[in-house]
Design a protein around this motif. Structure first.
Motif, short mmCIF file in Angstrom:
data_model
loop_
_atom_site.label_atom_id
_atom_site.label_comp_id
_atom_site.label_asym_id
_atom_site.label_seq_id
_atom_site.Cartn_x
_atom_site.Cartn_y
_atom_site.Cartn_z
N ALA A 83 2.23 -5.08 3.11
CA ALA A 83 1.26 -5.93 3.81
C ALA A 83 1.43 -7.40 3.43
N MET A 135 -5.06 -5.21 17.56
CA MET A 135 -5.67 -4.66 16.37
C MET A 135 -7.10 -5.14 16.19
N GLU A 140 -0.26 -13.41 13.79
CA GLU A 140 -0.77 -12.33 14.64
C GLU A 140 -1.45 -11.25 13.81
N SER A 141 -2.14 -10.37 14.49
CA SER A 141 -2.76 -9.22 13.81
C SER A 141 -1.71 -8.40 13.09
N GLY A 142 -2.05 -7.95 11.89
CA GLY A 142 -1.14 -7.08 11.16
C GLY A 142 -0.14 -7.83 10.31
N CYS A 143 -0.28 -9.16 10.22
CA CYS A 143 0.66 -9.95 9.44
C CYS A 143 0.30 -10.00 7.96
N GLY A 144 -0.86 -9.42 7.61
CA GLY A 144 -1.24 -9.40 6.20
C GLY A 144 -2.22 -10.49 5.80
N LYS A 145 -2.82 -11.15 6.77
CA LYS A 145 -3.74 -12.24 6.45
C LYS A 145 -4.98 -11.73 5.72
N SER A 146 -5.59 -10.66 6.26
CA SER A 146 -6.79 -10.13 5.62
C SER A 146 -6.48 -9.62 4.23
N THR A 147 -5.34 -8.96 4.10
CA THR A 147 -4.94 -8.46 2.79
C THR A 147 -4.81 -9.62 1.81
N PRO A 185 5.22 -3.06 9.09
CA PRO A 185 5.42 -3.56 7.72
C PRO A 185 5.88 -2.46 6.77
N PHE A 237 0.86 -1.18 0.00
CA PHE A 237 0.00 0.00 0.00
C PHE A 237 0.90 1.23 0.00
N VAL A 257 3.42 0.27 2.73
CA VAL A 257 3.11 -0.74 3.72
C VAL A 257 3.21 -2.08 3.00
N1 LIG Z 1 -6.00 -0.35 2.69
C1 LIG Z 1 -4.85 -0.29 3.36
N2 LIG Z 1 -4.04 0.78 3.27
C2 LIG Z 1 -2.87 0.84 3.93
N3 LIG Z 1 -2.43 -0.12 4.76
C3 LIG Z 1 -3.19 -1.21 4.91
C4 LIG Z 1 -4.45 -1.35 4.24
N4 LIG Z 1 -4.99 -2.54 4.59
C5 LIG Z 1 -4.12 -3.10 5.45
N5 LIG Z 1 -3.04 -2.32 5.65
C6 LIG Z 1 -1.88 -2.61 6.50
O1 LIG Z 1 -1.35 -3.83 6.09
C7 LIG Z 1 -0.92 -4.59 7.21
C8 LIG Z 1 -1.59 -5.94 7.20
O2 LIG Z 1 -2.95 -5.77 7.50
P1 LIG Z 1 -3.98 -6.97 7.49
O3 LIG Z 1 -3.92 -7.66 6.19
O4 LIG Z 1 -5.30 -6.41 7.88
O5 LIG Z 1 -3.42 -7.91 8.63
P2 LIG Z 1 -4.14 -9.05 9.46
O6 LIG Z 1 -5.42 -9.38 8.79
O7 LIG Z 1 -3.17 -10.17 9.46
O8 LIG Z 1 -4.35 -8.51 10.83
C9 LIG Z 1 -1.25 -3.77 8.44
O9 LIG Z 1 -0.08 -3.11 8.85
C10 LIG Z 1 -2.26 -2.79 7.94
O10 LIG Z 1 -2.15 -1.58 8.64
#
Ligand SMILES: Nc1ncnc2c1ncn2[C@@H]1O[C@H](COP(=O)(O)OP(=O)(O)O)[C@@H](O)[C@H]1O
Ligand code: SF4
Ligand SMILES: [Mg+2]
Lengths: 371, 332
Positions: free
Chosen positions: A57, B1, A76-83, A308, A41, A55
């Protein structure tokens, strides 16, 4: 989630029965093929939107999803799983790498070209309160996929929606109700019904139960497991700890700071975790049997996941790793198969007694410097 | 988070699944958020009082002319016999209050104040409603577009809002009404003044509405149900009209209701400054303008239109606040 396993009502540790099904064929053509997937990002500054950083991600991950299997993704949270989940469902577009679904490259397809694939890939969301439009009835919500894809089910939409509601354990009479009238667990069931409406092949579930009460988590996980068997679904289930997914996953990928650090069959990962991070995650899982609890020491990770935006050089886990050495700072460990079906990215893997399988790069001489 | 989501989730989970399952067979029809807001609103006594006053005011304003005819009132019927020729003040106590003129008469002319208040009510409300409608129309469309498309479109519209908000509105209003005195756009007199007021107030106030709608749209489009719709193949228009707009209706109604009283004040202020409704046409702001000259010797003249404005503005504000609390209890 904390340790609540002493609660007799907690039914989560319902171990997945030994597979009697044909099982996911490791040699079959993968349903989903992910190679070198990257999502950065951009961070921009000023009026001119000059890019000053990114970022990272998701930063170069490879994996396959085989038809019929459940791939668990943990970290853990913030590892990029949702992304990662949003990339493989193409809610977001990768900045690098490729995604193939059923042999078709969908990495950069446009909204219009993605439409047919949307039928086969569905997502279950994390937030049961945010994923259902509060202004629509349950009937309206679950029938949206039919409207959007122009599908007219046999016997009409309403009938089919009511059948789906029953399938997920709700009453067909909920058709005219609104989301706010339901509990979190029930809403998640509604989300599952919506995801299954078009009979998808692949369902990506992003922390489907982490917002739910522990006693309800098991119900929803078991429902998903039953539905997989009934409908022949393939799952990618994301979770932030191992306690939920270890019971339903066939294989588990461990993510750390945008990378996959370990990928193995469930039992293999559970019995022989090789990556220190996996070991730490496993030690945090509550042990059902109190007698065994003392035997395994809890590894407490110090600090948080680093940013990240500016990840550590070499191995990204090195800032929190108790085995880190010089080489970990300078060289990034590649994800390699140290045993059949067990990939690890670490210079000093645990439990690596057996020599590496032929043809793969072993973590060479440096392993000895660890002793 | 994930902490915020987990805590709200766990809290709301307090109502166990079994409870809902037990009652489901009795109540089959669900209650929409609108119905729930209505129930909540009905319990808010202050807001209900505001609503009643607003309904009365609107009814009076809508039937102002027939009502005047019925009561035999004429806002522009001077009666010098009621005026003391030496002081030009109304004869008798309390600004000439009598059975024939329950609110008294104005100094110098001897016109009935009740009639002038009634006549001023429809002018005030039509300007306030017209201007609000114009602001809401422009603000909603541009706010939704900015929030939905983001990027350059948003940057452009947001800068435009800044420009409009920085505009010296009062000076512009004075200039425009001065230059249009004679007649324009095929209109003259009262219709022209009303149209100019609606345009000036409505056209320059839309950014307030626009900002609210834009912010709401920005936060709504990040909600997971929008992703869910996209994941099923929805395109822009579907997301806009079916997923976002139904959620924007509530805030738009609330802020419209809160915009009306501020526009009533605006109209009064412009008329007070002599650039709004022109005499001899009765208007609340115009009456205040006249009354200022007499506030020491004939305070009654100032109290009447002042009270009319005060009650109207208060009623609309109470209604608006009540609607906001009913539609979104968390915003309090
Ligand atoms: N749309 C976005 N713009 C900028 N940074 C993002 C965006 N979506 C996620 N991030 C960043 O990417 C990293 C991974 O996020 P995320 O995929 O949500 O992790 P997880 O699901 O593992 O907790 C985080 O540091 C988050 O802040
Ligand atoms: S490569 Fe080094 S720092 Fe990274 S996990 Fe392995 S031992 Fe720890
Ligand atoms: Mg996440």
């Amino acid at each position: 989630m904390t340790e609540t396993t002493d609660d007799p009502n907690n039914k989560i540790p319902l171990q997945k029965a030994p597979d009697t099904r044909p099982g996911p064929a490791a040699d079959a053509e993968p349903l989903l093929k992910v190679r070198g997937l990257v999502r950065h990002f951009p961070i921009t500054k000023g009026l001119l939107k000059r890019q000053v950083g990114a970022v990272q991600a998701v930063d170069g991950i490879d994996f396959d999803v085989r038809p019929g299997e459940t791939l668990g993704v943990v970290g853990e949270s913030g590892c990029g799983k949702s992304t990662m989940g949003r990339l493989i469902t193409r809610l977001d577009e990768p900045t690098g790498g490729s995604i193939e679904f059923q042999g078709t490259d969908i990495t950069h397809l446009s909204t219009g070209k993605l439409r047919p694939m949307r039928r086969d890939v569905q997502m279950i969301f994390q937030d049961p309160y945010g994923s259902l439009n509060p202004r629509h009835t349950i009937g309206g919500i679950v029938s949206t996929p039919f409207r959007l894809q122009g599908v007219e089910p046999e016997g009409g939409v309403k009938k089919e929606v009511q059948r789906l509601l029953e399938l997920v354990g709700l009453s067909p009479e909920h058709y005219n109700r609104y989301p706010h009238e339901f509990s979190g667990g029930q809403r998640q069931r509604i989300g599952i019904a919506r995801a299954l409406a078009l009979k998808p092949k692949l369902v990506v579930a992003d922390e489907p139960v982490s917002a739910l009460d522990v006693s309800i988590q098991a119900q929803v996980v078991n429902l998903m497991d039953d539905l997989q068997e009934e409908l022949g679904l393939t799952y990618v289930i994301i979770a932030h700890d191992l306690s939920v997914i270890r019971h339903v996953s066939d294989r588990i990928a461990v993510m750390y700071l945008g990378k996959i650090v370990e990928l193995a069959d469930r039992t293999e990962l559970y019995e022989n975790p090789m990556h220190p991070y996996t070991k730490a995650l496993l030690s945090a899982v509550p042990v059902p049997d109190p007698k065994r609890r003392t035997q395994r020491d809890r590894i407490l990770l110090k600090g948080d996941v680093p940013s990240p935006i500016n990840p550590p050089s070499g191995c990204r886990f090195r800032t929190r790793c108790w085995k880190a050495t010089e080489v970990c700072t300078t060289t990034e460990p590649p994800l390699v198969a140290l045993r059949t079906g067990h990939q690890v990215a670490c210079h000093h893997p645990e439990n690596a007694g057996e020599p590496a399988a032929a043809g793969t790069k072993a973590p060479d001489g440096q392993a000895s410097s660890d002793q | 988070m994930t902490a915020p989501i987990e805590t709200t989730g766990a809290a709301a989970e307090a109502q166990p699944e079994a409870v809902l399952k037990g009652v489901e067979s009795k109540r089959i029809e669900g209650r929409s958020l609108g119905q729930i807001a209505w129930l909540r609103f009905r319990r808010d006594k202050v807001a209900v009082a505001g609503a009643i006053v607003v309904i009365l005011l609107v009814a009076v304003a809508a039937f102002s002319r027939p009502l005047q005819a019925l009561l035999g009132l004429d806002p522009n019927n001077p009666d010098q016999s009621l005026i003391d020729p030496n002081t030009t003040l109304p004869k008798g106590d309390f600004g000439g209050m009598s059975a024939d003129h329950p609110l008294g008469v104005d100094p110098k002319f001897g016109r009935d104040l009740l009639a002038r208040i009634l006549e001023g009510s429809w002018v005030s409300l039509i300007v306030a409603f017209g201007a609000t409608l114009l602001s809401v129309a422009i603000g909603t469309v541009l706010g939704v577009v900015a929030g939905f498309y983001r990027g350059r479109v948003d940057a452009f519209i947001s800068r435009m809002m800044d420009v409009f908000l920085a505009f010296p509105l009062l000076l512009f209003a004075i200039a425009i009404s001065a230059s249009l005195q004679g007649g324009a756009f095929g209109m003259e007199g009262l219709p022209l003044h009303i149209s100019v007021l609606i345009f000036v107030i409505g056209f320059f106030n839309w950014p307030y509405m626009g900002r609210i709608v834009r912010a709401q749209t920005l936060s709504l489009r990040e909600r997971e149900f929008v992703d869910a719709a996209r994941g099923m193949g929805a395109r822009g228009p579907f997301i806009l009209f079916r997923e976002l707009l139904p959620n924007l209706v509530g805030p738009i109604i609330v802020y419209s209701t809160l915009l009306i009283p501020s526009n009533i004040l605006f109209e009064a202020a412009l008329s007070f400054l002599g650039v709004g409704i022109q005499p001899p046409q009765a208007s609340w702001g115009g009456m205040l303008n006249q009354a200022v000259k007499y506030y020491e010797v004939d305070p009654q003249y100032m109290i009447v239109p002042g009270l009319a404005i005060f009650v109207t503005v208060l009623a609309f504000n109470l209604l608006g606040d009540g609607l906001r609390d009913a539609l979104d209890p968390r915003s309090r």
